[in-house]
Design a protein around this motif. Structure first.
Motif, short mmCIF file in Angstrom:
data_model
loop_
_atom_site.label_atom_id
_atom_site.label_comp_id
_atom_site.label_asym_id
_atom_site.label_seq_id
_atom_site.Cartn_x
_atom_site.Cartn_y
_atom_site.Cartn_z
N UNK A 42 45.81 40.26 45.35
CA UNK A 42 46.32 39.42 46.35
C UNK A 42 45.48 38.37 47.10
N UNK A 43 44.48 38.96 47.50
CA UNK A 43 43.45 38.27 48.27
C UNK A 43 42.90 37.20 47.58
N UNK A 72 45.37 29.73 39.44
CA UNK A 72 44.69 30.90 40.35
C UNK A 72 45.77 31.89 40.92
N UNK A 73 46.84 31.50 41.08
CA UNK A 73 47.72 32.65 41.92
C UNK A 73 48.27 33.83 40.69
N UNK A 74 47.84 33.55 39.65
CA UNK A 74 48.20 34.82 38.43
C UNK A 74 47.25 35.67 38.24
N UNK A 75 45.91 35.43 38.60
CA UNK A 75 45.05 36.34 38.21
C UNK A 75 45.08 37.75 38.96
N UNK A 76 44.55 38.89 38.02
CA UNK A 76 44.55 39.99 38.70
C UNK A 76 43.20 40.67 38.49
N UNK A 77 42.72 40.96 39.82
CA UNK A 77 41.36 41.57 40.03
C UNK A 77 41.51 42.91 39.50
N UNK A 78 40.61 43.17 38.44
CA UNK A 78 40.44 44.74 37.95
C UNK A 78 39.08 45.15 38.35
N UNK A 115 34.90 44.38 40.47
CA UNK A 115 33.94 43.31 41.22
C UNK A 115 32.52 43.93 41.02
N UNK A 116 31.66 43.23 41.61
CA UNK A 116 30.22 43.42 41.73
C UNK A 116 29.79 43.50 43.13
N UNK A 117 28.51 44.37 43.26
CA UNK A 117 27.82 44.31 44.37
C UNK A 117 27.39 42.76 45.00
N UNK A 118 27.32 41.85 44.01
CA UNK A 118 27.08 40.54 44.38
C UNK A 118 28.25 39.60 44.78
N UNK A 119 29.55 40.27 44.84
CA UNK A 119 30.60 39.73 45.17
C UNK A 119 31.40 38.71 44.01
N UNK A 120 30.79 39.12 42.77
CA UNK A 120 31.50 38.52 41.67
C UNK A 120 32.79 39.20 41.31
N UNK A 121 33.60 38.47 40.75
CA UNK A 121 35.11 38.97 40.56
C UNK A 121 35.40 38.92 38.97
N UNK A 122 35.89 40.25 38.58
CA UNK A 122 36.39 40.34 37.30
C UNK A 122 37.94 40.28 37.21
N UNK A 123 38.55 39.26 36.68
CA UNK A 123 40.00 39.21 36.62
C UNK A 123 40.48 39.12 35.31
N UNK A 124 41.91 39.76 35.19
CA UNK A 124 42.48 39.62 33.76
C UNK A 124 43.33 38.24 34.24
N UNK A 125 43.44 37.66 33.00
CA UNK A 125 44.32 36.50 32.87
C UNK A 125 45.79 37.03 32.12
N UNK A 126 46.78 37.09 32.73
CA UNK A 126 47.95 37.89 32.20
C UNK A 126 48.63 36.82 31.37
N UNK A 127 48.16 37.08 30.04
CA UNK A 127 48.85 36.17 29.10
C UNK A 127 48.71 37.10 27.71
N UNK A 128 49.98 36.99 27.10
CA UNK A 128 50.24 37.86 25.89
C UNK A 128 50.49 39.33 26.38
N UNK A 129 50.24 40.31 25.34
CA UNK A 129 50.37 41.62 25.78
C UNK A 129 49.24 42.02 26.50
N UNK A 130 49.89 43.02 27.44
CA UNK A 130 49.04 43.59 28.59
C UNK A 130 47.49 44.07 28.27
N UNK A 131 47.59 44.67 27.00
CA UNK A 131 46.25 45.36 26.45
C UNK A 131 45.28 44.34 25.70
N UNK A 132 45.81 43.17 25.71
CA UNK A 132 45.06 42.07 25.03
C UNK A 132 44.84 40.89 26.31
#
Length: 149
Positions: free
Chosen positions: A42-43, A67-73, A75-92
């Motif tokens: 959300x943030x 950008x409103x669709x990304x899901x943050x799964x 992060x790093x100590x340097x404030x990098x972010x890892x996001x899912x792009x919800x497209x297709x089957x969830x496990x892909x």
């Protein structure tokens, strides 16, 4: 929000926490708001939606996302972010790693467990991760709520 099955399985094995004192893995419903997928997403979505970020918008548009669709799964100590792009089957769902300040990004068309595994075994290289991240033997520290029991 449904967490992709592969990510849920990774969390069953490890729980929310940190690899190599740098890469944090989020969990849906985590008591720690900094590791809760919904709170972080959300943030991030609110912040990213207000920015121009043409490179990220272009990558996301290729998957029919914004950008409103990304899901943050993660992060790093340097404030990098890892996001899912919800497209297709969830496990892909592919992952996009966004450097702090949205300076650079890395698109990895693999689900989160494959991203983590690839980063740890060095088959994936993220050019903005510090060299100290790659330890000879990966170490994981599970987040603890601090409750005795």
């Amino acid at each position: 929000m449904a967490v992709p099955p592969g990510h849920a399985a990774m969390l069953e094995l490890y729980g929310p926490g940190c690899f190599n004192d740098f890469l944090w893995i989020n969990e849906d419903g985590c008591a720690n708001v900094w590791l809760d997928i919904q709170t972080c997403s959300r943030r991030a979505s609110e912040m990213l939606s207000r920015k121009k970020i043409p490179e990220l918008r272009s990558v996301l548009a290729g998957f029919g996302a914004t950008p409103a669709d990304v899901i943050q799964w993660g992060s790093t100590d340097n404030a990098d972010s890892l996001f899912w792009i919800p497209s297709g089957a969830p496990d892909e769902w592919p992952t996009v790693i966004v450097e702090a300040g949205q300076l650079r990004l890395l698109l990895i068309e693999k689900p989160s467990p494959d991203v983590v595994r690839g980063l740890l075994d060095r088959t994936l290289n993220c050019p903005f991760f510090p060299s100290e991240f790659w330890e000879p033997v990966p170490v994981f520290e599970r987040w603890q709520s601090g409750k005795e029991g």
